[in-house]
Design a protein around this motif. Structure first.
Motif, PDB file in Angstrom:
ATOM      1  N   UNK A   1     -15.099  15.696 -10.333  1.00  0.00           N
ATOM      2  CA  UNK A   1     -15.881  15.747  -9.224  1.00  0.00           C
ATOM      3  C   UNK A   1     -15.176  15.888  -7.955  1.00  0.00           C
ATOM      4  N   UNK A   2     -13.713  15.468  -7.956  1.00  0.00           N
ATOM      5  CA  UNK A   2     -12.919  15.516  -6.753  1.00  0.00           C
ATOM      6  C   UNK A   2     -11.708  15.585  -7.180  1.00  0.00           C
ATOM      7  N   UNK A   3     -11.185  16.626  -7.523  1.00  0.00           N
ATOM      8  CA  UNK A   3      -9.908  16.800  -8.015  1.00  0.00           C
ATOM      9  C   UNK A   3      -8.921  17.325  -6.901  1.00  0.00           C
ATOM     10  N   UNK A   4      -8.929  16.515  -5.829  1.00  0.00           N
ATOM     11  CA  UNK A   4      -7.952  16.810  -4.754  1.00  0.00           C
ATOM     12  C   UNK A   4      -6.562  16.408  -5.343  1.00  0.00           C
ATOM     13  N   UNK A   5      -5.439  16.991  -4.593  1.00  0.00           N
ATOM     14  CA  UNK A   5      -4.201  16.702  -5.018  1.00  0.00           C
ATOM     15  C   UNK A   5      -3.882  15.124  -4.858  1.00  0.00           C
ATOM     16  N   UNK A   6      -4.379  14.553  -4.013  1.00  0.00           N
ATOM     17  CA  UNK A   6      -4.060  12.834  -4.239  1.00  0.00           C
ATOM     18  C   UNK A   6      -4.818  12.389  -5.076  1.00  0.00           C
ATOM     19  N   UNK A   7      -5.855  12.860  -5.709  1.00  0.00           N
ATOM     20  CA  UNK A   7      -6.411  12.409  -6.964  1.00  0.00           C
ATOM     21  C   UNK A   7      -6.165  12.749  -8.358  1.00  0.00           C
ATOM     22  N   UNK A   8      -4.584  13.342  -8.378  1.00  0.00           N
ATOM     23  CA  UNK A   8      -4.101  13.723  -9.693  1.00  0.00           C
ATOM     24  C   UNK A   8      -2.765  12.996  -9.895  1.00  0.00           C
TER      25      UNK A   8
ATOM     26  N   UNK B   1     -19.112  24.092  -5.022  1.00  0.00           N
ATOM     27  CA  UNK B   1     -18.641  24.258  -6.563  1.00  0.00           C
ATOM     28  C   UNK B   1     -17.172  24.397  -6.744  1.00  0.00           C
ATOM     29  N   UNK B   2     -16.383  23.792  -5.840  1.00  0.00           N
ATOM     30  CA  UNK B   2     -14.743  23.929  -6.176  1.00  0.00           C
ATOM     31  C   UNK B   2     -14.475  23.362  -7.339  1.00  0.00           C
ATOM     32  N   UNK B   3     -15.027  22.339  -7.426  1.00  0.00           N
ATOM     33  CA  UNK B   3     -14.582  21.250  -8.706  1.00  0.00           C
ATOM     34  C   UNK B   3     -15.733  21.493  -9.860  1.00  0.00           C
ATOM     35  N   UNK B   4     -16.529  22.492  -9.827  1.00  0.00           N
ATOM     36  CA  UNK B   4     -17.520  22.508 -11.110  1.00  0.00           C
ATOM     37  C   UNK B   4     -16.863  22.426 -12.308  1.00  0.00           C
TER      38      UNK B   4
ATOM     39  N   UNK C   1     -24.278  23.344 -18.661  1.00  0.00           N
ATOM     40  CA  UNK C   1     -24.149  24.634 -18.064  1.00  0.00           C
ATOM     41  C   UNK C   1     -22.665  24.557 -17.459  1.00  0.00           C
ATOM     42  N   UNK C   2     -21.728  25.801 -17.863  1.00  0.00           N
ATOM     43  CA  UNK C   2     -20.600  25.585 -17.152  1.00  0.00           C
ATOM     44  C   UNK C   2     -20.313  25.509 -15.712  1.00  0.00           C
ATOM     45  N   UNK C   3     -21.185  25.864 -14.808  1.00  0.00           N
ATOM     46  CA  UNK C   3     -21.170  25.765 -13.585  1.00  0.00           C
ATOM     47  C   UNK C   3     -21.752  24.554 -12.977  1.00  0.00           C
ATOM     48  N   UNK C   4     -21.910  23.556 -13.600  1.00  0.00           N
ATOM     49  CA  UNK C   4     -22.893  22.116 -13.271  1.00  0.00           C
ATOM     50  C   UNK C   4     -21.490  21.696 -12.484  1.00  0.00           C
ATOM     51  N   UNK C   5     -22.390  21.180 -11.186  1.00  0.00           N
ATOM     52  CA  UNK C   5     -21.583  20.306 -10.336  1.00  0.00           C
ATOM     53  C   UNK C   5     -22.441  19.119  -9.989  1.00  0.00           C
ATOM     54  N   UNK C   6     -21.934  17.787  -9.884  1.00  0.00           N
ATOM     55  CA  UNK C   6     -22.674  16.846  -9.490  1.00  0.00           C
ATOM     56  C   UNK C   6     -22.431  16.218  -8.346  1.00  0.00           C
ATOM     57  N   UNK C   7     -21.108  16.138  -7.756  1.00  0.00           N
ATOM     58  CA  UNK C   7     -20.717  15.751  -6.454  1.00  0.00           C
ATOM     59  C   UNK C   7     -21.316  16.208  -5.287  1.00  0.00           C
TER      60      UNK C   7
ATOM     61  N   UNK D   1       0.881  -1.034  -0.162  1.00  0.00           N
ATOM     62  CA  UNK D   1       0.215   0.169  -0.175  1.00  0.00           C
ATOM     63  C   UNK D   1       0.488   1.228  -0.078  1.00  0.00           C
ATOM     64  N   UNK D   2       0.664   2.021  -1.038  1.00  0.00           N
ATOM     65  CA  UNK D   2       1.485   3.300  -0.990  1.00  0.00           C
ATOM     66  C   UNK D   2       0.965   4.532  -0.086  1.00  0.00           C
ATOM     67  N   UNK D   3       1.952   5.050   0.383  1.00  0.00           N
ATOM     68  CA  UNK D   3       1.624   6.207   1.349  1.00  0.00           C
ATOM     69  C   UNK D   3       1.603   7.548   0.612  1.00  0.00           C
ATOM     70  N   UNK D   4       0.756   8.674   0.907  1.00  0.00           N
ATOM     71  CA  UNK D   4       0.810   9.936   0.085  1.00  0.00           C
ATOM     72  C   UNK D   4      -0.142  10.749   1.050  1.00  0.00           C
ATOM     73  N   UNK D   5      -0.090  11.949   0.947  1.00  0.00           N
ATOM     74  CA  UNK D   5      -0.834  12.992   1.631  1.00  0.00           C
ATOM     75  C   UNK D   5      -1.562  13.496   0.576  1.00  0.00           C
ATOM     76  N   UNK D   6      -2.144  15.035   0.930  1.00  0.00           N
ATOM     77  CA  UNK D   6      -3.049  15.629  -0.038  1.00  0.00           C
ATOM     78  C   UNK D   6      -3.758  16.753   0.422  1.00  0.00           C
ATOM     79  N   UNK D   7      -4.188  17.426  -0.529  1.00  0.00           N
ATOM     80  CA  UNK D   7      -5.119  18.569  -0.139  1.00  0.00           C
ATOM     81  C   UNK D   7      -6.499  18.122  -0.575  1.00  0.00           C
ATOM     82  N   UNK D   8      -7.572  17.872   0.141  1.00  0.00           N
ATOM     83  CA  UNK D   8      -8.772  17.569  -0.102  1.00  0.00           C
ATOM     84  C   UNK D   8      -9.674  18.772   0.030  1.00  0.00           C
ATOM     85  N   UNK D   9     -10.311  19.198  -1.085  1.00  0.00           N
ATOM     86  CA  UNK D   9     -11.258  20.351  -1.045  1.00  0.00           C
ATOM     87  C   UNK D   9     -10.619  21.675  -0.449  1.00  0.00           C
TER      88      UNK D   9
END
Length: 469
Positions: free
Chosen positions: A234-241, A272-275, A260-266, A66-74
């Protein structure tokens, strides 16, 4: 059976991961095997048994970790994340390069953060469907090698059937992996990680700055492709890039129906951080965190290193904008360039937004020459179509062929994905298999799959998506 793995990540120091086997499951059962991908990787599909796809048995040469990492979430910093429900089995090599094989949903690890480490059938089906569709669209992505049922229940808001996804990636190294070592002041670890990624993904890079430039360019082109398909991660956190430039971690992702450009589903993206329209800027934000992590490896003068990294980050637009224009030109039948093309494209998109036009169906209709039944706002089509027709008259080549190659007829419609998941919960996997099979031909579907292209009725629309972990 010969060893099939060559595990370069497992040869890094122990602080990069924790070695441990997958947690066994009760009654493994194959849900689906991606035979074509298996053969592409040099594997015999017959070796991908239910026991292998659940981790009850390991292929020769596997070194599970299992790999270790950190990240910014929202936007919030989490100093220690890691694979909380995934195990990297190993790496296979061949003419295709090097690919990780990972089990997702394979049980508790030291990074599980009080979770059970398991997955249920819904998110496994979603990631299988969407990642394989993205591959068919030509978008860099992790892929699904197989899926299996565990014979165990998984408790979330209710009890669901458990499942495990076998995922393939160029690597599972993330921006958050670099952040983990940087936050600890582990410059030696950062250098080892940087050298590993350069050798694996950017062999033309001659150091951390040019490595950063490679990641910036890859991410810019990737997000442009997302935008051309109406895809929302939907969840462009740094641990998901992923630093490889692949789309990774399909959680509350979705393809837009009404544009619509402001569409959010999550459901967890309350602000709407990741719209949809925010995705390019959020990619730059994430890349800035990578740049910050890499600064200790750059110029000995901190100010000069920051200036050089900033210049690289500012190059994002130099890669994103031409790719966005190339993709959207093709979507309206253009290959050559004229000064007014951007205004023509943005004019169409603004009319689509005001008409609440279905993103995919509008461009499919445009491929047939007339999208007036989708762009219905008063006078919107008639005020745009003449300029488009005139532009096509100046464009050499087969316009419709260009558009049909750029505009998928089929996408993983949210309501269809949800139908497949709901059926799967009840033990009916036919809708899942049908959707996966149909999406292997998204640009030229079989007649019997054309109904999957139909946009949802208003009462069928999925307004919120969930991580489902």
């Amino acid at each position: 059976m010969r060893d099939i793995f060559d595990n370069s990540y497992a040869r890094l120091p122990d602080r990069f991961f924790t070695k441990l086997p997958p947690v066994p499951v009760a009654q493994p059962q194959i849900l689906r095997i991606n035979d074509a991908l298996a053969r592409e990787l040099g594997l015999d599909p017959a070796d991908l048994t239910a026991e292998v796809l659940t981790g009850n048995a390991l292929l020769p040469g596997s070194e599970p970790l299992a790999q270790v990492y950190a990240g910014h979430q929202f936007g919030g910093w989490v100093p220690r994340l890691g694979d909380g429900r995934a195990i990297l089995l190993g790496e296979v090599t061949g003419d295709f390069g090097r690919r990780d094989i990972q089990l997702k949903g394979s049980g508790v690890t030291p990074y599980s953060r009080n979770g059970d480490g398991r997955a249920w059938v819904g998110p496994v089906m979603r990631e299988y469907i969407v990642s394989e569709a993205m591959h068919a669209f030509g978008v860099p992505t992790t892929r699904a090698l197989g899926a299996a049922l565990t014979g165990e229940g998984v408790q979330r808001e209710r009890r669901y059937p458990g499942a495990i996804l076998t995922r393939v990636a160029a690597s599972h190294i993330r921006v958050g992996t670099f952040q983990y070592f940087a936050a600890r002041g582990d410059t030696a670890g950062l250098r080892l990680l940087s050298d590993h990624c350069i050798a694996r993904h950017y062999p033309e890079a001659d150091g951390p700055l040019s490595f950063l430039a490679g990641v910036v360019a890859a991410q810019a082109r990737l997000v442009a492709k997302w935008m051309s398909l109406g895809f929302i991660h939907g969840v462009m956190n740094t641990d998901n890039m992923a630093v490889s430039g692949e789309t990774i971690d399909y959680g509350p992702c979705a393809f837009m129906d009404a544009y619509h450009p402001r569409t959010v589903f999550s459901s967890i993206d309350q602000q709407g951080r990741y719209a949809f329209q925010a995705q390019p800027n959020m990619a730059v934000w994430n890349l800035a965190q990578l740049a910050t992590a890499l600064l200790p490896l750059m110029d000995g003068d901190p100010d000069r290193a920051a200036e050089e990294a900033t210049r690289v980050l500012e190059s994002f637009a130099d890669h994103f904008s031409p790719e966005w224009m190339r993709l959207f030109r093709a979507k309206i039948g253009l290959v050559s360039e004229e000064d007014g093309d951007e205004a023509l494209i943005t004019g169409l998109l603004s009319r689509m937004a005001s008409s609440q036009a279905d993103f995919t169906a509008t461009f499919t209709a445009l491929s047939d020459g007339d999208a007036s039944t989708h762009i219905t706002d008063d006078g919107a089509w008639n005020s745009w179509a003449p300029d488009w027709t005139a532009r096509l008259e100046r464009e050499p080549g087969d316009h419709r062929k260009t558009m049909r190659a750029a505009n998928p007829v089929l996408i993983p419609r949210n309501h269809r994905v949800e139908e497949a998941i709901q059926a799967g919960i009840d033990g009916d996997h036919a809708p899942f298999h049908r959707l996966v099979d149909a999406l292997t031909r998204p640009f030229d579907p079989r007649p019997e799959d054309r109904d999957l292209a139909t946009p949802p009725k208003p009462d069928e629309r999925v307004l919120r998506t969930f991580c489902g972990t």
